[in-house]
Motif scaffolding. Structure first.
Motif, PDB file in Angstrom:
ATOM      1  N   GLU A 280       0.843  -1.196   0.000  1.00 32.84           N
ATOM      2  CA  GLU A 280       0.000   0.000   0.000  1.00 32.84           C
ATOM      3  C   GLU A 280       0.880   1.249   0.000  1.00 32.84           C
ATOM      4  O   GLU A 280       0.605   2.215  -0.700  1.00 32.84           O
ATOM      5  N   ASP A 281       1.942   1.178   0.804  1.00 36.55           N
ATOM      6  CA  ASP A 281       2.829   2.320   1.025  1.00 36.55           C
ATOM      7  C   ASP A 281       3.666   2.583  -0.239  1.00 36.55           C
ATOM      8  O   ASP A 281       4.369   1.694  -0.725  1.00 36.55           O
ATOM      9  N   VAL A 282       3.561   3.801  -0.768  1.00 39.88           N
ATOM     10  CA  VAL A 282       4.294   4.145  -1.992  1.00 39.88           C
ATOM     11  C   VAL A 282       5.810   4.092  -1.764  1.00 39.88           C
ATOM     12  O   VAL A 282       6.569   3.695  -2.653  1.00 39.88           O
ATOM     13  N   TRP A 283       6.251   4.499  -0.550  1.00 35.53           N
ATOM     14  CA  TRP A 283       7.691   4.437  -0.241  1.00 35.53           C
ATOM     15  C   TRP A 283       8.194   3.001  -0.327  1.00 35.53           C
ATOM     16  O   TRP A 283       9.284   2.743  -0.839  1.00 35.53           O
ATOM     17  N   ALA A 284       7.401   2.058   0.201  1.00 35.00           N
ATOM     18  CA  ALA A 284       7.801   0.648   0.169  1.00 35.00           C
ATOM     19  C   ALA A 284       7.795   0.128  -1.273  1.00 35.00           C
ATOM     20  O   ALA A 284       8.726  -0.563  -1.699  1.00 35.00           O
ATOM     21  N   THR A 285       6.755   0.484  -2.031  1.00 31.10           N
ATOM     22  CA  THR A 285       6.679   0.031  -3.423  1.00 31.10           C
ATOM     23  C   THR A 285       7.894   0.501  -4.212  1.00 31.10           C
ATOM     24  O   THR A 285       8.510  -0.280  -4.947  1.00 31.10           O
ATOM     25  N   ALA A 286       8.244   1.779  -4.035  1.00 30.28           N
ATOM     26  CA  ALA A 286       9.343   2.363  -4.804  1.00 30.28           C
ATOM     27  C   ALA A 286      10.693   1.772  -4.406  1.00 30.28           C
ATOM     28  O   ALA A 286      11.659   1.845  -5.169  1.00 30.28           O
ATOM     29  N   LEU A 287      10.783   1.204  -3.209  1.00 29.22           N
ATOM     30  CA  LEU A 287      12.014   0.540  -2.783  1.00 29.22           C
ATOM     31  C   LEU A 287      12.043  -0.918  -3.255  1.00 29.22           C
ATOM     32  O   LEU A 287      13.035  -1.398  -3.810  1.00 29.22           O
ATOM     33  N   LEU A 288      10.925  -1.619  -3.044  1.00 29.10           N
ATOM     34  CA  LEU A 288      10.904  -3.064  -3.296  1.00 29.10           C
ATOM     35  C   LEU A 288      10.845  -3.404  -4.779  1.00 29.10           C
ATOM     36  O   LEU A 288      11.404  -4.423  -5.205  1.00 29.10           O
ATOM     37  N   ALA A 289      10.177  -2.584  -5.604  1.00 32.23           N
ATOM     38  CA  ALA A 289      10.051  -2.912  -7.030  1.00 32.23           C
ATOM     39  C   ALA A 289      11.418  -2.983  -7.716  1.00 32.23           C
ATOM     40  O   ALA A 289      11.761  -4.020  -8.299  1.00 32.23           O
TER      41      ALA A 289
ATOM     42  N   ILE B 279      23.033  -0.685  -2.240  1.00 31.94           N
ATOM     43  CA  ILE B 279      23.054  -0.555  -0.778  1.00 31.94           C
ATOM     44  C   ILE B 279      22.956   0.925  -0.389  1.00 31.94           C
ATOM     45  O   ILE B 279      22.153   1.308   0.472  1.00 31.94           O
ATOM     46  N   LEU B 280      23.748   1.775  -1.055  1.00 28.10           N
ATOM     47  CA  LEU B 280      23.754   3.209  -0.702  1.00 28.10           C
ATOM     48  C   LEU B 280      22.404   3.854  -0.980  1.00 28.10           C
ATOM     49  O   LEU B 280      21.864   4.578  -0.138  1.00 28.10           O
ATOM     50  N   LEU B 281      21.849   3.576  -2.184  1.00 20.87           N
ATOM     51  CA  LEU B 281      20.568   4.189  -2.549  1.00 20.87           C
ATOM     52  C   LEU B 281      19.451   3.697  -1.639  1.00 20.87           C
ATOM     53  O   LEU B 281      18.597   4.489  -1.208  1.00 20.87           O
ATOM     54  N   SER B 282      19.448   2.378  -1.338  1.00 20.10           N
ATOM     55  CA  SER B 282      18.402   1.821  -0.478  1.00 20.10           C
ATOM     56  C   SER B 282      18.480   2.422   0.917  1.00 20.10           C
ATOM     57  O   SER B 282      17.459   2.785   1.512  1.00 20.10           O
ATOM     58  N   ALA B 283      19.706   2.527   1.461  1.00 17.76           N
ATOM     59  CA  ALA B 283      19.873   3.074   2.804  1.00 17.76           C
ATOM     60  C   ALA B 283      19.376   4.515   2.854  1.00 17.76           C
ATOM     61  O   ALA B 283      18.632   4.899   3.771  1.00 17.76           O
TER      62      ALA B 283
ATOM     63  N   VAL C 166      16.072   5.869   5.070  1.00 22.08           N
ATOM     64  CA  VAL C 166      16.188   6.934   6.075  1.00 22.08           C
ATOM     65  C   VAL C 166      15.195   8.060   5.773  1.00 22.08           C
ATOM     66  O   VAL C 166      14.450   8.505   6.649  1.00 22.08           O
ATOM     67  N   VAL C 167      15.144   8.487   4.502  1.00 23.61           N
ATOM     68  CA  VAL C 167      14.225   9.574   4.129  1.00 23.61           C
ATOM     69  C   VAL C 167      12.777   9.128   4.327  1.00 23.61           C
ATOM     70  O   VAL C 167      11.948   9.873   4.857  1.00 23.61           O
ATOM     71  N   ALA C 168      12.479   7.886   3.928  1.00 28.21           N
ATOM     72  CA  ALA C 168      11.108   7.376   4.036  1.00 28.21           C
ATOM     73  C   ALA C 168      10.674   7.292   5.499  1.00 28.21           C
ATOM     74  O   ALA C 168       9.537   7.622   5.846  1.00 28.21           O
ATOM     75  N   ASP C 169      11.608   6.859   6.366  1.00 31.29           N
ATOM     76  CA  ASP C 169      11.297   6.755   7.802  1.00 31.29           C
ATOM     77  C   ASP C 169      11.008   8.141   8.369  1.00 31.29           C
ATOM     78  O   ASP C 169      10.005   8.353   9.063  1.00 31.29           O
ATOM     79  N   LEU C 170      11.861   9.113   8.018  1.00 33.59           N
ATOM     80  CA  LEU C 170      11.669  10.484   8.501  1.00 33.59           C
ATOM     81  C   LEU C 170      10.355  11.064   7.983  1.00 33.59           C
ATOM     82  O   LEU C 170       9.701  11.856   8.665  1.00 33.59           O
ATOM     83  N   ALA C 171       9.969  10.641   6.756  1.00 38.81           N
ATOM     84  CA  ALA C 171       8.743  11.169   6.145  1.00 38.81           C
ATOM     85  C   ALA C 171       7.497  10.478   6.697  1.00 38.81           C
ATOM     86  O   ALA C 171       6.387  10.800   6.281  1.00 38.81           O
ATOM     87  N   GLY C 172       7.694   9.516   7.610  1.00 38.16           N
ATOM     88  CA  GLY C 172       6.544   8.894   8.266  1.00 38.16           C
ATOM     89  C   GLY C 172       5.977   7.692   7.538  1.00 38.16           C
ATOM     90  O   GLY C 172       4.843   7.289   7.793  1.00 38.16           O
TER      91      GLY C 172
ATOM     92  N   LEU D 256      22.569  -6.477   1.513  1.00 37.87           N
ATOM     93  CA  LEU D 256      21.565  -5.665   0.805  1.00 37.87           C
ATOM     94  C   LEU D 256      20.158  -6.173   1.105  1.00 37.87           C
ATOM     95  O   LEU D 256      19.243  -5.386   1.406  1.00 37.87           O
ATOM     96  N   VAL D 257      19.986  -7.503   1.059  1.00 40.19           N
ATOM     97  CA  VAL D 257      18.673  -8.101   1.349  1.00 40.19           C
ATOM     98  C   VAL D 257      18.253  -7.773   2.780  1.00 40.19           C
ATOM     99  O   VAL D 257      17.103  -7.390   3.039  1.00 40.19           O
ATOM    100  N   GLY D 258      19.208  -7.901   3.726  1.00 41.88           N
ATOM    101  CA  GLY D 258      18.913  -7.605   5.131  1.00 41.88           C
ATOM    102  C   GLY D 258      18.486  -6.163   5.320  1.00 41.88           C
ATOM    103  O   GLY D 258      17.564  -5.862   6.085  1.00 41.88           O
ATOM    104  N   LEU D 259      19.135  -5.260   4.593  1.00 42.37           N
ATOM    105  CA  LEU D 259      18.813  -3.833   4.672  1.00 42.37           C
ATOM    106  C   LEU D 259      17.402  -3.558   4.145  1.00 42.37           C
ATOM    107  O   LEU D 259      16.578  -2.937   4.828  1.00 42.37           O
ATOM    108  N   VAL D 260      17.125  -4.031   2.934  1.00 45.14           N
ATOM    109  CA  VAL D 260      15.844  -3.703   2.292  1.00 45.14           C
ATOM    110  C   VAL D 260      14.684  -4.392   3.009  1.00 45.14           C
ATOM    111  O   VAL D 260      13.684  -3.754   3.357  1.00 45.14           O
ATOM    112  N   LEU D 261      14.815  -5.705   3.251  1.00 47.47           N
ATOM    113  CA  LEU D 261      13.714  -6.419   3.910  1.00 47.47           C
ATOM    114  C   LEU D 261      13.621  -6.039   5.387  1.00 47.47           C
ATOM    115  O   LEU D 261      12.536  -6.053   5.964  1.00 47.47           O
TER     116      LEU D 261
END
Ligand SMILES: [Zn+2]
Length: 257
Positions: free
Chosen positions: A95-104, A132-136, A140-146, A186-191
């Motif tokens: 549902e979350d657009v931030w998650a979609t844009a990361l996971l896709a 790894i850098l882009l995902s991290a 961080v930005v997505a978390d701060l953005a709620g 990388l998997v540990g970071l994203v998931l």
């Protein structure tokens, strides 16, 4: 508004798939993924813009170069199609657009890394480090953005799966390589940004699939020193955990409690 999400995700996925077909061929050869523009692998003729529309161009050209008539592998449109499908699946599941844009794009990258690992027995740093850098940064930005993504959990996942596989790699240096360790991080970071249960499921399935794969390879006659590409197994575990990690973790916990 599901169909809007699908209508946005599909062309983005096809375009990212186009980039991945380039990456699959150029990164292992040490070539740039940015320049030059796409060329025919046979005659070197630069493709016209009209030849680079995902899937459509391949069908319009009937799978042949417009200049020399050499066959263009069906792997190109299939990679684009697979990536488009992964983007649509991510758009439907999250549902979350931030998650979609990361996971896709993460799922698309897992597919490309698996193809490269099977062909070349390596997982290129040139793809994994930027991911790894882009995902991290994104988490961080997505978390701060709620958003629902969690940066602290992503950090723990990164360390847990990365260090875990590093230990495995050090114990069995012939099987697991450093490329696998970086992929696991990388998997540990994203998931991990979705929740640590997802990381646990990805690691459990990845190691299970890899172990079964190694046994099948041995039975099929591969020598003990034959390197086994673990990347595709780790990637398959991560992809499954992306979609059903929460359900698998819940089912497992209810089994043992
Ligand atoms: Zn050609």
């Amino acid at each position: 508004m599901t169909w809007v999400r699908v209508l946005v995700a599909l062309p983005l996925g096809l375009a990212f798939g186009s980039f991945l077909t380039l990456a699959i061929h150029r990164v292992p050869a040490g070539e740039s993924v940015v320049r030059p523009l796409s060329r025919c692998p046979s005659c070197g003729t630069q493709l016209r813009a009209v030849d680079t529309v995902p899937i459509v161009s391949w069908i319009a050209l009937r799978g042949r170069c417009h200049a020399c008539g050499a066959r263009i592998s069906v792997a190109y449109p299939l990679t684009e199609l697979a990536t488009g499908g992964l983007f649509v699946a991510a758009a439907l599941v999250f549902e979350d657009v931030w998650a979609t844009a990361l996971l896709a794009p993460f799922l698309g990258l897992l597919f490309a890394l698996s193809v490269i690992d099977i062909r070349h027995h390596k997982i290129p740093n040139r793809l994994v480090y930027p991911a790894i850098l882009l995902s991290a940064a994104w988490v961080v930005v997505a978390d701060l953005a709620g958003s629902e993504l969690s940066a602290p959990s992503a950090g723990i996942g990164f360390l847990a799966y990365g260090v875990g596989l590093l230990i495995v790699a050090l114990i069995s240096p012939r099987g697991m390589g450093m490329g696998d360790v970086k992929l696991a991080a990388l998997v540990g970071l994203v998931l991990g940004s979705l929740g640590l249960d997802h990381v646990a499921v990805a690691a459990g399935l990845g190691i299970l699939f890899g172990g079964v794969g190694a046994i099948v390879a041995l039975v099929a006659g591969a020598g003990r020193k034959t390197p086994i590409p673990f990347g595709p197994y780790l990637a398959a575990g991560a992809a499954l955990a992306t979609f059903v990690g929460g359900q698998i973790a819940d089912a497992y916990l209810s089994l043992i409690s």
